[in-house]
Design a protein around this motif. Structure first.
Motif, mmCIF file in Angstrom:
data_model
loop_
_atom_site.group_PDB
_atom_site.id
_atom_site.type_symbol
_atom_site.label_atom_id
_atom_site.label_comp_id
_atom_site.label_asym_id
_atom_site.label_seq_id
_atom_site.Cartn_x
_atom_site.Cartn_y
_atom_site.Cartn_z
ATOM 1 N N VAL A 322 0.857 -1.180 0.000
ATOM 2 C CA VAL A 322 0.000 0.000 0.000
ATOM 3 C C VAL A 322 0.901 1.241 0.000
ATOM 4 C CG1 VAL A 322 -1.827 1.261 1.186
ATOM 5 C CG2 VAL A 322 -1.792 -1.238 1.265
ATOM 6 N N GLU A 323 0.869 1.997 -1.087
ATOM 7 C CA GLU A 323 1.780 3.114 -1.271
ATOM 8 C C GLU A 323 1.244 4.384 -0.612
ATOM 9 O OE1 GLU A 323 2.647 3.562 -5.395
ATOM 10 O OE2 GLU A 323 2.883 1.399 -5.730
ATOM 11 N N PRO A 324 2.093 5.133 0.100
ATOM 12 C CA PRO A 324 1.634 6.370 0.754
ATOM 13 C C PRO A 324 1.347 7.464 -0.258
ATOM 14 C CG PRO A 324 4.017 6.164 0.953
ATOM 15 C CD PRO A 324 3.526 4.879 0.325
ATOM 16 N N ASN A 325 0.480 8.409 0.140
ATOM 17 C CA ASN A 325 0.149 9.579 -0.679
ATOM 18 C C ASN A 325 -0.273 9.169 -2.083
ATOM 19 O OD1 ASN A 325 -0.218 12.334 -1.106
ATOM 20 N ND2 ASN A 325 1.890 12.651 -1.772
ATOM 21 N N SER A 326 -1.075 8.084 -2.182
ATOM 22 C CA SER A 326 -1.479 7.542 -3.472
ATOM 23 C C SER A 326 -2.986 7.361 -3.537
ATOM 24 C CB SER A 326 -0.781 6.207 -3.748
ATOM 25 O OG SER A 326 0.616 6.369 -3.869
ATOM 26 N N ILE A 327 -3.508 7.355 -4.763
ATOM 27 C CA ILE A 327 -4.931 7.154 -5.006
ATOM 28 C C ILE A 327 -5.106 5.918 -5.889
ATOM 29 C CG2 ILE A 327 -7.032 8.128 -6.018
ATOM 30 C CD1 ILE A 327 -5.885 10.911 -5.450
ATOM 31 N N TYR A 328 -5.851 4.941 -5.383
ATOM 32 C CA TYR A 328 -6.128 3.704 -6.117
ATOM 33 C C TYR A 328 -7.475 3.865 -6.831
ATOM 34 C CZ TYR A 328 -2.269 1.403 -3.667
ATOM 35 O OH TYR A 328 -1.030 1.063 -3.186
ATOM 36 N N PHE A 329 -7.442 3.688 -8.163
ATOM 37 C CA PHE A 329 -8.575 4.075 -8.992
ATOM 38 C C PHE A 329 -8.894 2.960 -9.992
ATOM 39 C CE2 PHE A 329 -10.266 6.226 -12.802
ATOM 40 C CZ PHE A 329 -11.286 6.992 -12.253
ATOM 41 N N THR A 330 -10.184 2.830 -10.381
ATOM 42 C CA THR A 330 -10.535 1.875 -11.429
ATOM 43 C C THR A 330 -11.309 2.519 -12.566
ATOM 44 O OG1 THR A 330 -12.510 1.155 -10.206
ATOM 45 C CG2 THR A 330 -10.499 -0.176 -9.962
ATOM 46 N N LEU A 331 -12.402 3.225 -12.282
ATOM 47 C CA LEU A 331 -13.168 3.840 -13.364
ATOM 48 C C LEU A 331 -13.978 5.015 -12.863
ATOM 49 C CD1 LEU A 331 -16.164 1.553 -14.437
ATOM 50 C CD2 LEU A 331 -15.212 1.588 -12.177
ATOM 51 N N GLY A 332 -14.399 5.860 -13.828
ATOM 52 C CA GLY A 332 -15.028 7.110 -13.478
ATOM 53 C C GLY A 332 -16.515 7.043 -13.222
ATOM 54 N N ASP A 333 -17.198 6.086 -13.843
ATOM 55 C CA ASP A 333 -18.648 6.009 -13.665
ATOM 56 C C ASP A 333 -19.066 4.556 -13.673
ATOM 57 O OD1 ASP A 333 -21.352 6.588 -13.491
ATOM 58 O OD2 ASP A 333 -21.579 6.617 -15.661
ATOM 59 N N CYS A 342 -15.455 5.055 -17.721
ATOM 60 C CA CYS A 342 -14.062 5.352 -18.053
ATOM 61 C C CYS A 342 -13.169 4.385 -17.291
ATOM 62 C CB CYS A 342 -13.733 6.800 -17.705
ATOM 63 S SG CYS A 342 -12.053 7.293 -18.143
ATOM 64 N N MET A 343 -12.876 3.210 -17.876
ATOM 65 C CA MET A 343 -12.053 2.204 -17.224
ATOM 66 C C MET A 343 -10.592 2.624 -17.287
ATOM 67 S SD MET A 343 -11.954 -0.677 -15.637
ATOM 68 C CE MET A 343 -13.579 -1.357 -15.980
ATOM 69 N N ASP A 344 -9.971 2.773 -16.139
ATOM 70 C CA ASP A 344 -8.580 3.213 -16.077
ATOM 71 C C ASP A 344 -7.992 2.715 -14.767
ATOM 72 O OD1 ASP A 344 -6.189 4.388 -16.647
ATOM 73 O OD2 ASP A 344 -6.832 6.443 -16.262
ATOM 74 N N ILE A 345 -7.580 1.465 -14.726
ATOM 75 C CA ILE A 345 -7.071 0.844 -13.499
ATOM 76 C C ILE A 345 -5.655 1.343 -13.258
ATOM 77 C CG2 ILE A 345 -6.566 -1.329 -12.340
ATOM 78 C CD1 ILE A 345 -8.618 -2.627 -14.271
ATOM 79 N N CYS A 346 -5.463 2.061 -12.161
ATOM 80 C CA CYS A 346 -4.162 2.666 -11.926
ATOM 81 C C CYS A 346 -3.962 3.016 -10.457
ATOM 82 C CB CYS A 346 -3.991 3.919 -12.786
ATOM 83 S SG CYS A 346 -5.160 5.247 -12.398
ATOM 84 N N VAL A 347 -2.714 3.367 -10.139
ATOM 85 C CA VAL A 347 -2.353 3.939 -8.842
ATOM 86 C C VAL A 347 -1.672 5.276 -9.124
ATOM 87 C CG1 VAL A 347 -1.044 3.665 -6.713
ATOM 88 C CG2 VAL A 347 -2.054 1.654 -7.819
ATOM 89 N N ASP A 368 -15.458 -4.278 -15.990
ATOM 90 C CA ASP A 368 -15.595 -3.669 -14.666
ATOM 91 C C ASP A 368 -14.468 -4.176 -13.779
ATOM 92 O OD1 ASP A 368 -16.541 -2.116 -12.651
ATOM 93 O OD2 ASP A 368 -18.369 -3.252 -12.267
ATOM 94 N N ALA A 369 -14.130 -3.399 -12.763
ATOM 95 C CA ALA A 369 -13.071 -3.768 -11.825
ATOM 96 C C ALA A 369 -13.275 -3.006 -10.533
ATOM 97 C CB ALA A 369 -11.687 -3.466 -12.410
ATOM 98 N N GLN A 370 -12.843 -3.609 -9.424
ATOM 99 C CA GLN A 370 -12.947 -2.945 -8.123
ATOM 100 C C GLN A 370 -11.752 -3.325 -7.264
ATOM 101 O OE1 GLN A 370 -16.720 -2.915 -5.982
ATOM 102 N NE2 GLN A 370 -17.777 -3.697 -7.796
ATOM 103 N N TRP A 371 -11.114 -2.304 -6.695
ATOM 104 C CA TRP A 371 -10.091 -2.563 -5.684
ATOM 105 C C TRP A 371 -10.781 -3.051 -4.404
ATOM 106 C CZ3 TRP A 371 -5.039 -2.720 -6.524
ATOM 107 C CH2 TRP A 371 -4.483 -1.987 -7.571
ATOM 108 N N PHE A 372 -10.142 -3.978 -3.696
ATOM 109 C CA PHE A 372 -10.622 -4.338 -2.369
ATOM 110 C C PHE A 372 -9.444 -4.751 -1.509
ATOM 111 C CE2 PHE A 372 -10.526 -8.369 -4.545
ATOM 112 C CZ PHE A 372 -10.315 -9.350 -3.586
ATOM 113 N N LEU A 373 -9.635 -4.727 -0.195
ATOM 114 C CA LEU A 373 -8.573 -4.991 0.768
ATOM 115 C C LEU A 373 -8.940 -6.201 1.610
ATOM 116 C CD1 LEU A 373 -8.044 -1.293 1.840
ATOM 117 C CD2 LEU A 373 -6.354 -2.693 0.642
ATOM 118 N N PRO A 374 -8.460 -7.383 1.250
ATOM 119 C CA PRO A 374 -8.771 -8.580 2.051
ATOM 120 C C PRO A 374 -8.131 -8.471 3.428
ATOM 121 C CG PRO A 374 -7.057 -9.072 0.465
ATOM 122 C CD PRO A 374 -7.544 -7.680 0.145
#
Length: 375
Positions: A322-333, A342-347, A368-374
């Motif tokens: 888990v990277e500090p000062n970062s935003i984990y993103f998948t899509l806009g809507d 807007c699919m854009d899987i990135c950190v 579709d994609a979703q970040w999750f934290l097991p």
């Protein structure tokens, strides 16, 4: 039946031997092994913390089914068709996912086991201004109880939702909404029906409507149509309480209010770029007439990472990836029928403005994609 005295008790395996077994498992099998017994769970926490706690992606390919992607390993794990066939994923909380099946029934499922919690039917919502009537497996009629001319037919594809689960107590909260409708339905553990939260009727103007919502514990945060923040306390026995003086749409570990804007654009070299701007409310500029403050942009998230799919920040942890000062993103809507997502899987590193994408996903046609934290 008499027990064989020579039979092996899996819970009594020597710790060193068990550690060697767990360290050789894939990320999917490891999480399944954790639920065998308490000793296996404790061993997994003590010896394979990085593998068992790093951020993962749940992906839904165009051809159907679901797969898991581990960014640290750059590896895709396929799940069996029987596990998730026919499910559409609405939200997650740790290893738990809120899903709707092909017959429009809602469930909470444990991603790594066969445990499933059945939720009340959508049409069970009562004691409010709206009624929901099932017209078929995938279609519903929504109407104002006191105004029968206000009828709207909605498909299950219009449904969105959020979930919170407490692994220790087993408590949970589910909130859902039909897109383009004026109410939310919610339930908690033990409820046999949904209660209603209206987003328009009887709500002051600046807090009407819903663009986005985040659930953290029993607190629901709603970004309204006028870009104000509405906070609701769902912990009470008799419904909910509006406590909108405390604002948020992405919630930090300390409960501070955040508002995030994102924009994607193409460069002359056809490279996709993305920018993020993170704001908080300025308590020094409180407007007593609206309980609102102006937005102040943040230069840094500090030692936290923001997971926009979950609407929360977590403490950065290099051992977990888990990277500090970062935003984990998948899509806009996430509302597919409304417009193309807007699919854009990135950190995104909020300090350097650099974006990290994952080349291992380039061969997958992901819808579709979703970040999750097991956990």
């Amino acid at each position: 039946m008499k027990k064989n005295p020579n039979s092996c008790r899996w819970s009594e395996l020597p710790m060193d031997m068990l550690r060697q077994v767990l360290e050789r498992l894939s990320v999917l099998d490891l999480h399944r092994a954790k639920i065998v017994c308490s000793s296996w769970y404790l061993c997994s926490k003590q010896t394979v913390r990085q593998k068992s706690g790093s951020p993962l992606l749940m992906l839904s390919p165009e051809e159907g089914g679901c797969v898991l992607y581990n960014p640290d390993e750059d590896r895709v794990y396929k799940t069996t068709k029987s596990e998730f066939s026919g499910y559409r994923f609405l939200g997650s909380s740790g290893k738990w996912f809120l899903v709707v099946d092909s017959r429009s029934k809602l469930y909470i499922i444990d991603l790594f086991s066969e445990e499933r919690i059945d939720l009340p039917p959508l049409e069970s919502i009562k004691d409010g201004l709206y009624s929901v009537e099932r017209l078929g497996d995938r279609v519903f009629m929504v109407r104002l109880v006191k105004n029968y001319s206000g009828v709207l037919v909605q498909a299950v594809e219009d449904l969105r939702g959020v979930l919170w689960v407490d692994d220790k107590s087993g408590e949970y909260v589910v909130v859902w909404q039909f897109e383009s409708n004026g109410f939310l339905g919610f339930c908690k553990k033990g409820d046999d029906h949904y209660r209603e939260i209206t987003t328009c009727i009887g709500v002051r103007r600046e807090l009407q409507g819903l663009c986005h919502m985040v659930l953290k514990g029993y607190s629901l945060y709603v970004l309204t149509s006028r870009k104000y923040i509405r906070q609701l306390d769902l912990s009470g026995q008799d419904g909910f309480k509006d406590v909108s003086e405390k604002h948020s749409i992405a919630v930090t570990t300390s409960g501070e209010a955040l508002y995030v804007r994102s924009k994607a654009y193409e460069t002359s070299t056809l490279e996709r770029l993305r920018t993020f701007h993170v704001f908080k409310r300025d308590p020094k500029d409180l407007d007593p007439s609206t309980k609102d403050t102006r937005l102040v942009e943040l230069d840094s998230l500090g030692d936290e990472a923001l997971f926009l799919d979950l609407g929360v920040t977590v403490k950065a942890d290099h051992s977990l990836g888990v990277e500090p000062n970062s935003i984990y993103f998948t899509l806009g809507d996430r509302i597919h029928h409304n417009k193309v997502p807007c699919m854009d899987i990135c950190v995104y590193n909020h300090g350097t403005k650099n974006i990290k994408r994952f080349h291992g996903l380039s061969k997958l046609n992901v819808k579709d994609a979703q970040w999750f934290l097991p956990r």
